[in-house]
Design a protein around this motif. Structure first.
Motif, PDB file in Angstrom:
ATOM      1  N   VAL A 197       0.966  -0.962  -0.453  1.00 15.39           N
ATOM      2  CA  VAL A 197       0.351   0.143   0.216  1.00 15.39           C
ATOM      3  C   VAL A 197       0.979   1.670  -0.149  1.00 15.39           C
ATOM      4  CG1 VAL A 197      -2.010   1.307   1.234  1.00 15.39           C
ATOM      5  CG2 VAL A 197      -1.660  -1.284   1.216  1.00 15.39           C
ATOM      6  N   MET A 198       0.804   1.741  -1.008  1.00 12.98           N
ATOM      7  CA  MET A 198       1.279   3.867  -1.140  1.00 12.98           C
ATOM      8  C   MET A 198       0.922   4.557  -0.842  1.00 12.98           C
ATOM      9  SD  MET A 198       3.174   5.311  -4.348  1.00 12.98           S
ATOM     10  CE  MET A 198       4.663   3.959  -4.551  1.00 12.98           C
ATOM     11  N   THR A 199       1.244   4.789   0.777  1.00 13.84           N
ATOM     12  CA  THR A 199       0.270   5.524   1.709  1.00 13.84           C
ATOM     13  C   THR A 199       0.824   7.309   0.903  1.00 13.84           C
ATOM     14  OG1 THR A 199       1.898   6.377   3.690  1.00 13.84           O
ATOM     15  CG2 THR A 199      -0.302   4.695   3.466  1.00 13.84           C
ATOM     16  N   HIS A 200      -0.325   8.308   1.493  1.00 13.52           N
ATOM     17  CA  HIS A 200       0.587  10.298   0.912  1.00 13.52           C
ATOM     18  C   HIS A 200       0.157  10.469  -0.171  1.00 13.52           C
ATOM     19  CE1 HIS A 200       2.709   9.311   5.773  1.00 13.52           C
ATOM     20  NE2 HIS A 200       0.478   9.580   5.569  1.00 13.52           N
ATOM     21  N   VAL A 201      -0.526   9.548  -1.151  1.00 14.97           N
ATOM     22  CA  VAL A 201      -0.202   9.681  -1.853  1.00 14.97           C
ATOM     23  C   VAL A 201      -1.241  11.185  -2.506  1.00 14.97           C
ATOM     24  CG1 VAL A 201      -0.105   7.580  -2.968  1.00 14.97           C
ATOM     25  CG2 VAL A 201      -2.583   8.465  -3.182  1.00 14.97           C
ATOM     26  N   ASP A 202      -1.353  11.389  -2.117  1.00 15.13           N
ATOM     27  CA  ASP A 202      -1.901  13.539  -1.990  1.00 15.13           C
ATOM     28  C   ASP A 202      -0.934  14.297  -2.070  1.00 15.13           C
ATOM     29  OD1 ASP A 202      -2.363  14.122   1.434  1.00 15.13           O
ATOM     30  OD2 ASP A 202      -2.433  11.764   1.068  1.00 15.13           O
ATOM     31  N   LYS A 203       0.002  13.726  -1.807  1.00 11.79           N
ATOM     32  CA  LYS A 203       1.075  14.821  -1.509  1.00 11.79           C
ATOM     33  C   LYS A 203       1.915  15.158  -2.942  1.00 11.79           C
ATOM     34  CE  LYS A 203       2.358  14.341   3.199  1.00 11.79           C
ATOM     35  NZ  LYS A 203       3.127  13.724   4.674  1.00 11.79           N
TER      36      LYS A 203
END
Length: 529
Positions: free
Chosen positions: A457-463
């Protein structure tokens, strides 16, 4: 004419007038040979009649002697002397060469004493006429791409040619070639798929590769979905992977639509076929909680990653879409706490069946900077995956005794079992992939059977700036860890000042899709190993 210019008089060894060619003193003989080939018509020859690799040049000296010239020589020696050339026309063979995807063969001439492999040089020399792009031609020169030479057999099938076969022994006049680039070596040959929206719109050709999966085809569709004539609102939403899915359905011979394909299915089955796709909003009811019940068989899924990359946030995001689960879970997981370290096993029940999520904090795994640290961390991960603590641990294995106590406490529990799937949690906004992720993947693949299934799972893609950057990050992680791109899921985990986890109703389906994939992979592994 500049002071450095000279005129070289050239004639065919077969006779005829000596014709002038303007050159520079700084030029090499090879440059003169190229000019002779370009001016072949002046000698009543075709350019194809002159092969640079068989062309011989001789300088006629004043004492009636002739000396053969080397291509890397300077032109000083030919000044004021006549140059003769011999293209060995009588020893050349006429062949027709064409690309496997072309219908127009090109006539070329090559000396009979050459080998089949020498045809590659002929193809490179005539790249433009053979419709080979400059980029591919350059990669051929740099040996980054490879030419495959073939002929058609009596039954019409393509057969490879022996590269060391003499041209004189070749029993066919038509040679077919294909080019294997760095892309085709890994993805196979390009192929066409005809795609149209289920809801109507334009049918378009999508170019994919033989080794691609349906997941890759979906990404090609998403790349420029507006060309299918869809509304701007729907086309805009497909850019956000958290909002939209694309389901592919190959059409049957009867015109009826088959069941949607799985993302890991081979795209090769779709070659030259008409495929319909459907835009499905996650706001629509697609995956129900009840669909997950048969996938829950008591398996344990471990979430592992560097500290601060969002493991607890990801688990809480998953827990939020499951009814009757009090969230956030992370705030209650402190039973096995040792300072800042929290070992967090948690059982979740759906419809009477259960599965276990294990939050493995990065702070408790040790370092990965030195080889010794990586070995120790690898051992810890192995014990977690096996659900078993070794009888003897060398003194000083963990510098922090509290860490040792915490792991010992967890692994000695009666219900501690083996891990059936690993989820790497990685911060997508990080500059590089953490070394810990690679250590975890390596250890998982050393375990039972062919290795424990690994997802990410690749998190913080909103950045990240846009969807292209997300795709690049997924590809980068796939290369660094060996996890298939189709098993890396981008996810945005946001928190408010009230410490509640935001998802929005539109994210439910996407999160359930990820959970379904995790449960399915871990169930298959648990039952088959």
């Amino acid at each position: 004419m500049s002071s450095d210019s000279i005129v070289v008089y050239v004639q065919s060894i077969r006779g005829g007038n000596a014709l002038p060619f303007e050159c520079l003193l700084s030029d090499r003989v090879f440059t003169l040979a190229e000019k002779i080939k370009q001016g072949a018509r002046r000698f009543k020859l075709d350019s194809a009649d002159i092969d640079l690799f068989s062309l011989e040049l001789f300088v006629c000296l004043p004492d009636n002697r002739k000396r053969k010239l080397c291509f890397n020589e300077g032109l000083e020696i030919v000044k004021d002397n006549i140059v003769e050339f011999d293209c060995h026309l009588e020893q050349q063979r006429e062949l027709y060469v064409q690309h496997s995807r072309s219908i127009n063969p090109m006539k070329v001439k090559i000396p009979n004493d050459k080998k089949v492999c020498d045809l590659v040089d002929v193809i490179i020399q005539n790249a433009r006429d053979l419709s080979i792009s400059e980029a591919v031609a350059e990669s051929l020169k740099e040996k980054k791409s490879e030419v495959k030479l073939m002929v058609k057999s009596s039954d019409g099938e393509l057969e490879p040619l022996d590269p060391f076969l003499c041209i004189a022994e070749l029993d066919r006049d038509n040679v077919i070639f294909d080019i294997e680039t760095e892309v085709t070596k890994t993805r196979g040959r390009p192929m066409k798929i005809y795609v149209k929206p289920v809801s109507g719109g334009r049918t378009q050709t999508v170019v994919c590769w033989e080794n691609d999966t349906v997941f890759d085809v979906i990404n090609e569709i998403k790349e420029d979905v507006q060309r299918f004539g869809l509304g701007e609102d729907m086309a805009a939403e497909v850019v956000d992977p958290d909002k939209m899915m694309v389901l592919l359905e190959p059409e049957t011979k009867l015109g009826q639509q088959a069941a949607p394909m799985k993302t890991l299915d081979s795209a090769c089955d779709l070659k030259d076929k008409l495929v319909s796709f459907q835009m499905v909003s996650h706001r629509q009811e697609q995956i129900k909680i009840d669909d997950l019940v048969p996938l829950c068989v008591g398996q344990t899924i471990a979430f592992i990653g560097a500290a601060g990359h969002g493991k607890s946030s990801t688990i809480n995001t998953i827990a939020e879409v499951i009814p009757d689960i009090e969230t956030p879970l992370a705030d209650t997981w402190n039973k096995y706490s040792a300072g800042t370290m929290v070992i967090s096993p948690h059982a979740i029940t759906i419809g009477g069946n259960n599965f276990n999520l294990l939050d493995v904090p990065g702070d408790g795994l040790g370092g990965v900077e030195s080889q010794q640290e990586r070995q120790n961390t690898g051992s810890t991960i192995k014990w977690i995956l096996q659900g078993k603590f070794p009888k003897d641990v060398k003194p000083g294995f963990w510098k922090d005794k509290d860490v040792l106590t915490a792991w010992f406490t967890y692994l000695k529990r009666e219900n501690t079992g083996k891990v059936d799937a690993v989820v790497i949690v990685h911060d997508g906004s990080a500059d590089t992939v953490d070394m810990l992720d690679k250590v975890v993947v390596d250890k998982a693949r050393e375990q039972r059977g062919n290795g424990i299934p690994v997802l990410a799972v690749m998190t913080h893609v909103d950045k990240l700036d846009n969807n292209d950057v997300i795709r690049d990050k997924i590809k980068e992680m796939s290369i660094a860890t060996g996890i298939d791109e189709a098993n890396i899921f981008p996810l945005s985990n946001l928190r408010t000042q009230r410490e509640t986890y935001l998802r929005g109703s539109e994210k439910d389906q996407y999160v359930l899709l990820i959970l379904k994939h995790m449960l399915s992979r871990s169930k298959r592994f648990k039952e088959n190993v």
